[in-house]
Design a protein around this motif. Structure first.
Motif, PDB file in Angstrom:
ATOM      1  N   TYR A   1       0.815  -1.021  -0.007  1.00  0.00           N
ATOM      2  CA  TYR A   1       0.157  -0.472  -0.236  1.00  0.00           C
ATOM      3  C   TYR A   1       0.971   0.877  -0.219  1.00  0.00           C
ATOM      4  CZ  TYR A   1      -3.267  -3.203   1.262  1.00  0.00           C
ATOM      5  OH  TYR A   1      -4.790  -4.094   1.157  1.00  0.00           O
ATOM      6  N   ALA A   2       0.372   2.251  -1.117  1.00  0.00           N
ATOM      7  CA  ALA A   2       0.929   3.512  -1.054  1.00  0.00           C
ATOM      8  C   ALA A   2       0.935   4.360   0.431  1.00  0.00           C
ATOM      9  CB  ALA A   2       0.343   4.289  -2.083  1.00  0.00           C
ATOM     10  N   GLU A   3       2.149   4.694   1.046  1.00  0.00           N
ATOM     11  CA  GLU A   3       1.820   5.409   1.843  1.00  0.00           C
ATOM     12  C   GLU A   3       1.303   7.117   2.131  1.00  0.00           C
ATOM     13  OE1 GLU A   3       4.683   3.978   5.307  1.00  0.00           O
ATOM     14  OE2 GLU A   3       5.438   2.816   3.990  1.00  0.00           O
ATOM     15  N   ASP A   4       1.319   7.172   1.399  1.00  0.00           N
ATOM     16  CA  ASP A   4       0.472   8.492   1.378  1.00  0.00           C
ATOM     17  C   ASP A   4       0.966  10.251   1.900  1.00  0.00           C
ATOM     18  OD1 ASP A   4       0.571   9.125  -2.301  1.00  0.00           O
ATOM     19  OD2 ASP A   4      -1.398  10.701  -1.442  1.00  0.00           O
ATOM     20  N   GLY A   5       0.127   9.130   3.019  1.00  0.00           N
ATOM     21  CA  GLY A   5       0.903  10.261   4.511  1.00  0.00           C
ATOM     22  C   GLY A   5       1.795  10.613   4.161  1.00  0.00           C
ATOM     23  N   LYS A   6       3.164   9.790   4.054  1.00  0.00           N
ATOM     24  CA  LYS A   6       4.134   9.749   4.411  1.00  0.00           C
ATOM     25  C   LYS A   6       4.810  10.426   3.238  1.00  0.00           C
ATOM     26  CE  LYS A   6       7.346   6.595   4.073  1.00  0.00           C
ATOM     27  NZ  LYS A   6       7.888   4.733   4.315  1.00  0.00           N
ATOM     28  N   ALA A   7       4.138  10.435   1.747  1.00  0.00           N
ATOM     29  CA  ALA A   7       4.934  11.063   0.702  1.00  0.00           C
ATOM     30  C   ALA A   7       3.846  12.251   0.582  1.00  0.00           C
ATOM     31  CB  ALA A   7       4.228  10.480  -0.331  1.00  0.00           C
ATOM     32  N   ARG A   8       2.980  12.724   1.609  1.00  0.00           N
ATOM     33  CA  ARG A   8       2.331  14.333   0.987  1.00  0.00           C
ATOM     34  C   ARG A   8       3.637  15.318   2.465  1.00  0.00           C
ATOM     35  NH1 ARG A   8      -2.608  14.081   4.926  1.00  0.00           N
ATOM     36  NH2 ARG A   8      -0.788  14.674   6.758  1.00  0.00           N
TER      37      ARG A   8
ATOM     38  N   CYS B   1       6.500  15.670   0.369  1.00  0.00           N
ATOM     39  CA  CYS B   1       5.949  17.362   0.097  1.00  0.00           C
ATOM     40  C   CYS B   1       5.804  18.438   0.001  1.00  0.00           C
ATOM     41  CB  CYS B   1       4.727  16.997  -1.283  1.00  0.00           C
ATOM     42  SG  CYS B   1       5.107  15.373  -1.884  1.00  0.00           S
ATOM     43  N   LEU B   2       5.506  18.682   1.428  1.00  0.00           N
ATOM     44  CA  LEU B   2       5.312  19.671   1.888  1.00  0.00           C
ATOM     45  C   LEU B   2       6.342  20.718   2.916  1.00  0.00           C
ATOM     46  CD1 LEU B   2       1.576  18.792   4.227  1.00  0.00           C
ATOM     47  CD2 LEU B   2       2.148  20.487   2.611  1.00  0.00           C
ATOM     48  N   ARG B   3       7.455  18.983   3.234  1.00  0.00           N
ATOM     49  CA  ARG B   3       8.906  19.858   3.105  1.00  0.00           C
ATOM     50  C   ARG B   3       9.673  20.222   2.310  1.00  0.00           C
ATOM     51  NH1 ARG B   3      10.767  15.184   7.485  1.00  0.00           N
ATOM     52  NH2 ARG B   3       9.367  15.907   9.486  1.00  0.00           N
ATOM     53  N   LEU B   4       9.643  20.097   1.140  1.00  0.00           N
ATOM     54  CA  LEU B   4       9.965  20.183   0.300  1.00  0.00           C
ATOM     55  C   LEU B   4       9.188  21.358  -1.016  1.00  0.00           C
ATOM     56  CD1 LEU B   4      12.004  16.719  -0.357  1.00  0.00           C
ATOM     57  CD2 LEU B   4      12.917  18.808  -0.016  1.00  0.00           C
TER      58      LEU B   4
ATOM     59  N   ALA C   1      15.506  13.746   1.501  1.00  0.00           N
ATOM     60  CA  ALA C   1      14.204  13.597   2.885  1.00  0.00           C
ATOM     61  C   ALA C   1      13.803  12.574   2.918  1.00  0.00           C
ATOM     62  CB  ALA C   1      12.891  14.947   1.380  1.00  0.00           C
ATOM     63  N   LEU C   2      13.781  11.353   2.396  1.00  0.00           N
ATOM     64  CA  LEU C   2      13.274  10.178   2.532  1.00  0.00           C
ATOM     65  C   LEU C   2      14.106   9.194   3.628  1.00  0.00           C
ATOM     66  CD1 LEU C   2      11.876   8.631  -0.640  1.00  0.00           C
ATOM     67  CD2 LEU C   2      10.338   8.889   1.458  1.00  0.00           C
TER      68      LEU C   2
END
Length: 147
Positions: free
Chosen positions: A48-55, A58-61, A89-90
């Motif tokens: 499953y995609a961890e879209d919360g982590k990806a979001r 994205c916000l940080r960058l 960032a990851l």
């Protein structure tokens, strides 16, 4: 330590000219897809995609999500310096969450090393921090990609 590539057969046989083997300061074409794939793998858990982590990344960058709205797709489609920012960032996120996966670090290290990148993972033996660093002797004006 960077791997010294074996000279290609076609070059040894005189059939073609030698190519630039790096180290590369940016993300050349042959490194782009493996790094993007590494980002995708970092942003999936149990299929499953961890879209919360990806979001969060994205916000940080300060990246805007793609039209489809998937933050995972946004990050894994980045190229050049933006892709290096995502990788860095990851690594920082994994450290903050105390969720460093040695297998993923090994995979990233192999991609950077074998692909002739100027960048490596900074791995303090005390486990205090992971980030991208510039390979010793390259881009001498900057000591670290991320201080």
């Amino acid at each position: 330590m960077t791997t010294t590539p074996r000279q290609r057969f076609s070059v040894r046989a005189g059939l073609s000219a030698a190519i630039d083997d790096g180290p590369y300061d940016d993300v050349p074409n042959h490194l782009r897809e493996p790094l993007q794939q590494w980002v995708r793998e970092e942003l999936y858990s149990g299929g499953y995609a961890e879209d919360g982590k990806a979001r969060l990344i994205c916000l940080r960058l300060r990246f805007t999500a793609t039209a489809r709205g998937s933050y995972v797709d946004t990050l894994s489609a980045k190229t050049g310096a933006d892709l290096l920012d995502v990788v860095d960032a990851l690594l920082a996120y994994r450290f903050e969450q105390r969720a460093v996966h040695p297998t993923q670090l090994t995979a990233l290290s192999e991609i950077l090393n074998e692909g002739g990148s100027s960048y490596r993972i900074n791995e303090n033996l005390d486990g205090s921090r992971f980030w991208l660093r510039i390979l010793h002797g390259h881009r001498t004006g900057r000591a670290w990609v991320r201080p």
